[in-house]
Write a protein that holds these residues in place. Structure first.
Motif, PDB file in Angstrom:
ATOM      1  N   ARG A   1      34.452  48.413  43.782  1.00 61.23           N
ATOM      2  CA  ARG A   1      35.637  47.564  43.183  1.00 61.23           C
ATOM      3  C   ARG A   1      35.690  46.247  43.434  1.00 61.23           C
ATOM      4  NH1 ARG A   1      40.321  49.630  41.211  1.00 61.23           N
ATOM      5  NH2 ARG A   1      41.301  48.315  42.520  1.00 61.23           N
ATOM      6  N   TYR A   2      35.251  45.944  44.701  1.00 56.37           N
ATOM      7  CA  TYR A   2      35.091  44.389  45.256  1.00 56.37           C
ATOM      8  C   TYR A   2      33.880  43.735  44.390  1.00 56.37           C
ATOM      9  CZ  TYR A   2      33.307  40.585  47.690  1.00 56.37           C
ATOM     10  OH  TYR A   2      32.995  39.040  47.964  1.00 56.37           O
ATOM     11  N   SER A   3      32.999  44.517  43.947  1.00 55.09           N
ATOM     12  CA  SER A   3      31.955  43.885  43.021  1.00 55.09           C
ATOM     13  C   SER A   3      32.524  43.817  41.895  1.00 55.09           C
ATOM     14  CB  SER A   3      30.606  44.732  42.855  1.00 55.09           C
ATOM     15  OG  SER A   3      29.866  44.809  44.250  1.00 55.09           O
ATOM     16  N   ALA A   4      33.444  44.460  41.285  1.00 55.76           N
ATOM     17  CA  ALA A   4      34.048  44.401  40.048  1.00 55.76           C
ATOM     18  C   ALA A   4      34.984  43.127  39.865  1.00 55.76           C
ATOM     19  CB  ALA A   4      34.844  45.699  39.766  1.00 55.76           C
ATOM     20  N   PHE A   5      35.684  43.203  40.939  1.00 53.93           N
ATOM     21  CA  PHE A   5      36.491  41.618  41.137  1.00 53.93           C
ATOM     22  C   PHE A   5      35.601  40.516  41.008  1.00 53.93           C
ATOM     23  CE2 PHE A   5      39.818  44.078  42.839  1.00 53.93           C
ATOM     24  CZ  PHE A   5      40.927  43.372  42.446  1.00 53.93           C
ATOM     25  N   VAL A   6      34.283  40.468  41.772  1.00 57.20           N
ATOM     26  CA  VAL A   6      33.464  39.357  41.601  1.00 57.20           C
ATOM     27  C   VAL A   6      32.912  38.976  40.457  1.00 57.20           C
ATOM     28  CG1 VAL A   6      30.967  38.402  42.547  1.00 57.20           C
ATOM     29  CG2 VAL A   6      32.804  39.762  44.030  1.00 57.20           C
ATOM     30  N   VAL A   7      32.627  40.068  39.476  1.00 56.57           N
ATOM     31  CA  VAL A   7      32.053  39.649  38.265  1.00 56.57           C
ATOM     32  C   VAL A   7      33.201  40.078  37.121  1.00 56.57           C
ATOM     33  CG1 VAL A   7      29.694  40.677  38.868  1.00 56.57           C
ATOM     34  CG2 VAL A   7      31.254  42.277  37.794  1.00 56.57           C
ATOM     35  N   ALA A   8      34.496  40.106  37.574  1.00 58.84           N
ATOM     36  CA  ALA A   8      35.572  40.200  36.648  1.00 58.84           C
ATOM     37  C   ALA A   8      35.271  41.495  35.479  1.00 58.84           C
ATOM     38  CB  ALA A   8      35.780  38.919  35.971  1.00 58.84           C
ATOM     39  N   ASN A   9      34.902  42.642  36.262  1.00 64.39           N
ATOM     40  CA  ASN A   9      35.015  43.813  35.365  1.00 64.39           C
ATOM     41  C   ASN A   9      36.059  44.697  35.297  1.00 64.39           C
ATOM     42  OD1 ASN A   9      34.267  46.270  34.051  1.00 64.39           O
ATOM     43  ND2 ASN A   9      32.182  46.414  35.115  1.00 64.39           N
ATOM     44  N   ILE A  10      37.148  44.071  34.524  1.00 65.07           N
ATOM     45  CA  ILE A  10      38.511  44.551  34.526  1.00 65.07           C
ATOM     46  C   ILE A  10      38.552  45.912  34.218  1.00 65.07           C
ATOM     47  CG2 ILE A  10      40.836  44.184  34.171  1.00 65.07           C
ATOM     48  CD1 ILE A  10      39.350  42.270  36.197  1.00 65.07           C
ATOM     49  N   GLU A  11      37.897  46.473  33.166  1.00 67.11           N
ATOM     50  CA  GLU A  11      37.690  47.656  32.914  1.00 67.11           C
ATOM     51  C   GLU A  11      37.427  48.670  33.985  1.00 67.11           C
ATOM     52  OE1 GLU A  11      39.277  48.614  29.772  1.00 67.11           O
ATOM     53  OE2 GLU A  11      39.423  46.358  29.597  1.00 67.11           O
TER      54      GLU A  11
END
Length: 131
Positions: free
Chosen positions: A35-45
């Motif tokens: 989830r942290y990595s998703a915030f970094v790469v803006a993977n909102i899905e």
């Protein structure tokens, strides 16, 4: 690209596996890292998919989260304490600090997050922020 959750790993060998298939996530800590990595790469899905259905942000909140995630420069993630959250558990917590820069100022999210399994995979339920 190095993985945002742990620069010792490549993104393709670490969190991208979770982003491609959430069933690859075996522990609450691994979900927190992905989830942290998703915030970094803006993977909102992925953030939506990995959020428990009972607390998942609505469409307006989702757009706000995406805009904010893209507006900050993420620095690093520190995992402080985990309780339960193993492959054999159904619940767990992860206390972490996420460091970022926003408008030239250093910011820290310090949270003790609650996770539970839903539909066969780990999901973020909610968290309590610390100062």
């Amino acid at each position: 690209m190095k993985c945002p959750c742990n620069p010792q790993n490549n993104f393709t060998d670490c969190c991208q596996k979770a982003h491609n298939d959430i069933l690859n996530v075996k522990t609450a800590e691994a979900l927190m890292r992905s989830r942290y990595s998703a915030f970094v790469v803006a993977n909102i899905e992925y953030l939506q998919k990995s959020h428990h259905s009972t607390t998942r942000p609505n469409k307006r909140e989702k757009r706000q989260i995406e805009a904010w995630a893209k507006s900050v420069n993420w620095i690093k993630l520190e995992i402080l304490i985990t309780t339960k959250g193993t492959a054999a558990d159904t619940e767990g917590t992860v206390e972490f600090k996420a460091f970022y820069i926003e408008n030239g100022q250093m910011g820290i999210i310090h949270e003790n997050s609650n996770f539970s399994k839903e539909n066969g995979h780990w999901a973020y339920v909610d968290g309590k922020h610390s100062s």
